[in-house]
Design an enzyme around this catalytic site. Sequence first.
Site, PDB file in Angstrom:
ATOM      1  N   TYR A  70      -6.124   8.061  12.755  1.00 53.13           N
ATOM      2  CA  TYR A  70      -6.222   7.104  12.061  1.00 53.13           C
ATOM      3  C   TYR A  70      -7.383   6.157  12.573  1.00 53.13           C
ATOM      4  CZ  TYR A  70      -5.491   1.982  11.524  1.00 53.13           C
ATOM      5  OH  TYR A  70      -5.689   0.688  10.975  1.00 53.13           O
TER       6      TYR A  70
ATOM      7  N   ASP B  26      -6.277  -3.310   1.843  1.00 51.24           N
ATOM      8  CA  ASP B  26      -5.032  -3.373   0.945  1.00 51.24           C
ATOM      9  C   ASP B  26      -4.437  -4.677   0.454  1.00 51.24           C
ATOM     10  OD1 ASP B  26      -4.483  -1.643   3.601  1.00 51.24           O
ATOM     11  OD2 ASP B  26      -2.679  -2.860   2.975  1.00 51.24           O
TER      12      ASP B  26
ATOM     13  N   HIS C 245      -2.827 -10.110   9.061  1.00 49.63           N
ATOM     14  CA  HIS C 245      -3.331  -8.698   8.744  1.00 49.63           C
ATOM     15  C   HIS C 245      -4.151  -8.779   7.393  1.00 49.63           C
ATOM     16  CE1 HIS C 245      -1.737  -4.488   7.450  1.00 49.63           C
ATOM     17  NE2 HIS C 245      -2.824  -4.360   8.222  1.00 49.63           N
TER      18      HIS C 245
ATOM     19  N   TRP D 154       2.882   7.201  12.249  1.00 50.39           N
ATOM     20  CA  TRP D 154       1.393   6.951  11.965  1.00 50.39           C
ATOM     21  C   TRP D 154       0.962   5.443  12.007  1.00 50.39           C
ATOM     22  CZ3 TRP D 154      -1.389   4.535   8.114  1.00 50.39           C
ATOM     23  CH2 TRP D 154      -2.889   4.747   7.999  1.00 50.39           C
TER      24      TRP D 154
ATOM     25  N   ARG E  91       1.128 -10.774  13.389  1.00 49.34           N
ATOM     26  CA  ARG E  91       0.091  -9.944  12.730  1.00 49.34           C
ATOM     27  C   ARG E  91       0.433 -10.035  10.983  1.00 49.34           C
ATOM     28  NH1 ARG E  91      -4.149  -8.470  12.047  1.00 49.34           N
ATOM     29  NH2 ARG E  91      -3.747  -6.226  11.692  1.00 49.34           N
TER      30      ARG E  91
ATOM     31  N   ARG F  43     -12.825  -4.856  16.287  1.00 51.59           N
ATOM     32  CA  ARG F  43     -11.887  -3.844  16.502  1.00 51.59           C
ATOM     33  C   ARG F  43     -12.452  -2.646  16.714  1.00 51.59           C
ATOM     34  NH1 ARG F  43      -6.980  -1.476  12.672  1.00 51.59           N
ATOM     35  NH2 ARG F  43      -8.642   0.069  12.253  1.00 51.59           N
TER      36      ARG F  43
ATOM     37  N   GLU G  99       2.359  -6.430  11.335  1.00 53.21           N
ATOM     38  CA  GLU G  99       1.748  -6.190  10.015  1.00 53.21           C
ATOM     39  C   GLU G  99       2.663  -5.559   9.284  1.00 53.21           C
ATOM     40  OE1 GLU G  99      -1.537  -3.698  11.161  1.00 53.21           O
ATOM     41  OE2 GLU G  99      -0.779  -1.998   9.996  1.00 53.21           O
TER      42      GLU G  99
ATOM     43  N   HIS H  26     -13.703  -3.861  11.521  1.00 46.73           N
ATOM     44  CA  HIS H  26     -13.130  -2.545  12.106  1.00 46.73           C
ATOM     45  C   HIS H  26     -14.481  -1.642  12.307  1.00 46.73           C
ATOM     46  CE1 HIS H  26      -8.935  -2.318  10.094  1.00 46.73           C
ATOM     47  NE2 HIS H  26      -9.287  -3.425  10.751  1.00 46.73           N
TER      48      HIS H  26
ATOM     49  N   GLU I  31      -8.146 -10.923  10.600  1.00 48.59           N
ATOM     50  CA  GLU I  31      -9.012  -9.541  10.142  1.00 48.59           C
ATOM     51  C   GLU I  31      -9.567  -9.471   9.013  1.00 48.59           C
ATOM     52  OE1 GLU I  31      -5.761  -6.579   9.571  1.00 48.59           O
ATOM     53  OE2 GLU I  31      -7.273  -4.899  10.294  1.00 48.59           O
TER      54      GLU I  31
ATOM     55  N   GLU J 186      -3.003  -4.028  19.782  1.00 53.99           N
ATOM     56  CA  GLU J 186      -2.278  -4.198  18.381  1.00 53.99           C
ATOM     57  C   GLU J 186      -1.201  -3.046  18.289  1.00 53.99           C
ATOM     58  OE1 GLU J 186      -4.475  -4.609  15.058  1.00 53.99           O
ATOM     59  OE2 GLU J 186      -2.793  -4.093  13.768  1.00 53.99           O
TER      60      GLU J 186
ATOM     61  N   HIS K 201      -1.439   1.447  16.400  1.00 53.64           N
ATOM     62  CA  HIS K 201      -0.716   2.001  15.432  1.00 53.64           C
ATOM     63  C   HIS K 201       0.645   2.425  15.390  1.00 53.64           C
ATOM     64  CE1 HIS K 201      -1.362   2.831  10.830  1.00 53.64           C
ATOM     65  NE2 HIS K 201      -1.912   1.578  10.866  1.00 53.64           N
TER      66      HIS K 201
ATOM     67  N   ASP L 195      -6.099  -0.980  17.947  1.00 52.76           N
ATOM     68  CA  ASP L 195      -4.760  -0.815  17.242  1.00 52.76           C
ATOM     69  C   ASP L 195      -4.302   0.338  17.805  1.00 52.76           C
ATOM     70  OD1 ASP L 195      -2.762  -0.864  15.227  1.00 52.76           O
ATOM     71  OD2 ASP L 195      -4.003  -1.133  13.658  1.00 52.76           O
TER      72      ASP L 195
ATOM     73  N   ASN M  90       0.693  -1.313  -0.103  1.00 55.30           N
ATOM     74  CA  ASN M  90       0.077  -0.118  -0.053  1.00 55.30           C
ATOM     75  C   ASN M  90       0.757   1.274  -0.017  1.00 55.30           C
ATOM     76  OD1 ASN M  90      -2.374   1.385   0.142  1.00 55.30           O
ATOM     77  ND2 ASN M  90      -2.885   0.952   2.307  1.00 55.30           N
TER      78      ASN M  90
HETATM   79  O1  EZ4 Z   1      -3.012   0.878   8.385  1.00 54.80           O
HETATM   80  O2  EZ4 Z   1      -3.227  -1.679   5.971  1.00 54.80           O
HETATM   81  O3  EZ4 Z   1      -4.726  -3.419  11.435  1.00 54.80           O
HETATM   82  N1  EZ4 Z   1      -4.720  -2.857  10.281  1.00 54.80           N
HETATM   83  C1  EZ4 Z   1      -4.012  -1.638  10.005  1.00 54.80           C
HETATM   84  C2  EZ4 Z   1      -4.160  -1.055   8.703  1.00 54.80           C
HETATM   85  C3  EZ4 Z   1      -2.942  -0.596   7.928  1.00 54.80           C
HETATM   86  C4  EZ4 Z   1      -3.017  -0.365   6.486  1.00 54.80           C
HETATM   87  C5  EZ4 Z   1      -1.611   0.109   6.084  1.00 54.80           C
HETATM   88  O4  EZ4 Z   1      -1.694  -0.129   4.647  1.00 54.80           O
HETATM   89  O5  EZ4 Z   1      -3.241  -1.264  10.753  1.00 54.80           O
HETATM   90  O6  EZ4 Z   1      -5.239  -0.260   8.669  1.00 54.80           O
HETATM   91 CO    CO Z   2      -2.700  -2.505  12.322  1.00 54.22          CO
END
Ligand code: EZ4
Ligand code: CO
Length: 412
Positions: free
Chosen positions: A159, A326, A322, A412, A293, A147, A272, A122, A349, A246, A222, A220, A37
Amino acid sequence: MGIVAAEVIVTSPDRNFVTLKLTTDEGVTGLGDATLNGRELAVVSYLRDHVVPLLIDRDERNIEDTWQFLYRGAYWRRGPVTMAAIAAVDVALWDIKAKRAGMPLYQLLGGASRRGLLAYGHASGKSLDELFDSIRAHLEQGYRAVRVQTGVPGLAAIYGIASNATTAANAGVRYDHEPAQRGALAVQEDWDTRRYLRHVPTVFEAVRHEFGPELPLLHDGHHRMTPIEAAQLGRSLEPYDLFWLEDCTPAENQEALRLVRQHTTTPLAIGEIFNTIWDYQLIIREQLIDYVRSAVTHAGGITHLKRLLEYAAQYQIKSGMHGPTDVSPVGMAAALHLGLAIHNFGIQEYMTHGARTNEVFEQSFTWRDGYLHPGDEPGLGVSLNVDEAGKYPYERAYLPYNRLADGTVHDW
Ligand code: EZ4
Ligand code: CO
């Protein structure tokens, strides 16, 4: 025997996907997902310019040898571009082998270890009301695990929250009225860890109160927290019995997870963005995580992820592959076959792909009562409609990025 054609197909039905299609001298075809991605064309070049010439005339039966040849033979090891390219070749070869055997791929991997794969979706909302509606909508769609991502007061765009740029870029939804999301440069989002750490436990308390103790809830982080901040969050979420937390901290430094683990019993999922078994070496051996992941697409294919998950199994660590949009339907199918076959499956997921994507990729998987199954067609059970794919040329798209209030770039 031998591979006679290797095509790299780029298509952008609801988002960009990179697919490798191999054809043998007997006319058997295999598909592999190579979608990375936001950096898709780097993998296209790696495949077209460097890997495809090596595949022509190779014996398609020798999957392990091909994996080792592409990995060791490049001299330059690891990395997301290399490993996504190797994954695509590996999965396409498994697809061919299973088609030639006349079996669904999971049968070649040892057969089914369960009836289906528990999947999570999600749910998200800027406010509690929106979040509750989103959780209810997921339960109505049949999800048995969700999630939970939430807005944070004081932060405009973050996010994982629907109806902002993240959703468009990350979930890959093409809003017909918002074409600027695609082809635009990376969108900036906001971050403030202290506000987040204060707010998130209040949200989980409210969700548990509303939906009861049974529903598995995931979250998550992130990659945004330092180890001690992650430890704090893990501890403050303990009363709400998360299925997992996560990516609580970026784990290029695997030892950072020691600190988190010392302070919290909240189960941890990570990886991931990892792409090899070596990224997990210490955190698995020291039992610093609970779920792996990595996706088949990003961690060297079936061959490598199976090896990694067998290593994890020795430490009672399970899979949590994961599965965002994407990962293409080809990559998802590979995940479902592998997840059905291994003993240490944890959860999958699953975000549904858009209608255009489902027209480009015809799929045999089923989604019933919260469980996924790859279906019983020979191979992966996915075929690519080349004419449909050709209607949607590549469109440049970036993932968003974060800045703090003072302008500092943040993870991010
Ligand atoms: O941000 O797949 O757990 N899922 C994630 C995703 C990632 C994207 C990045 O390409 O963290 O939403
Ligand atoms: Co994630």
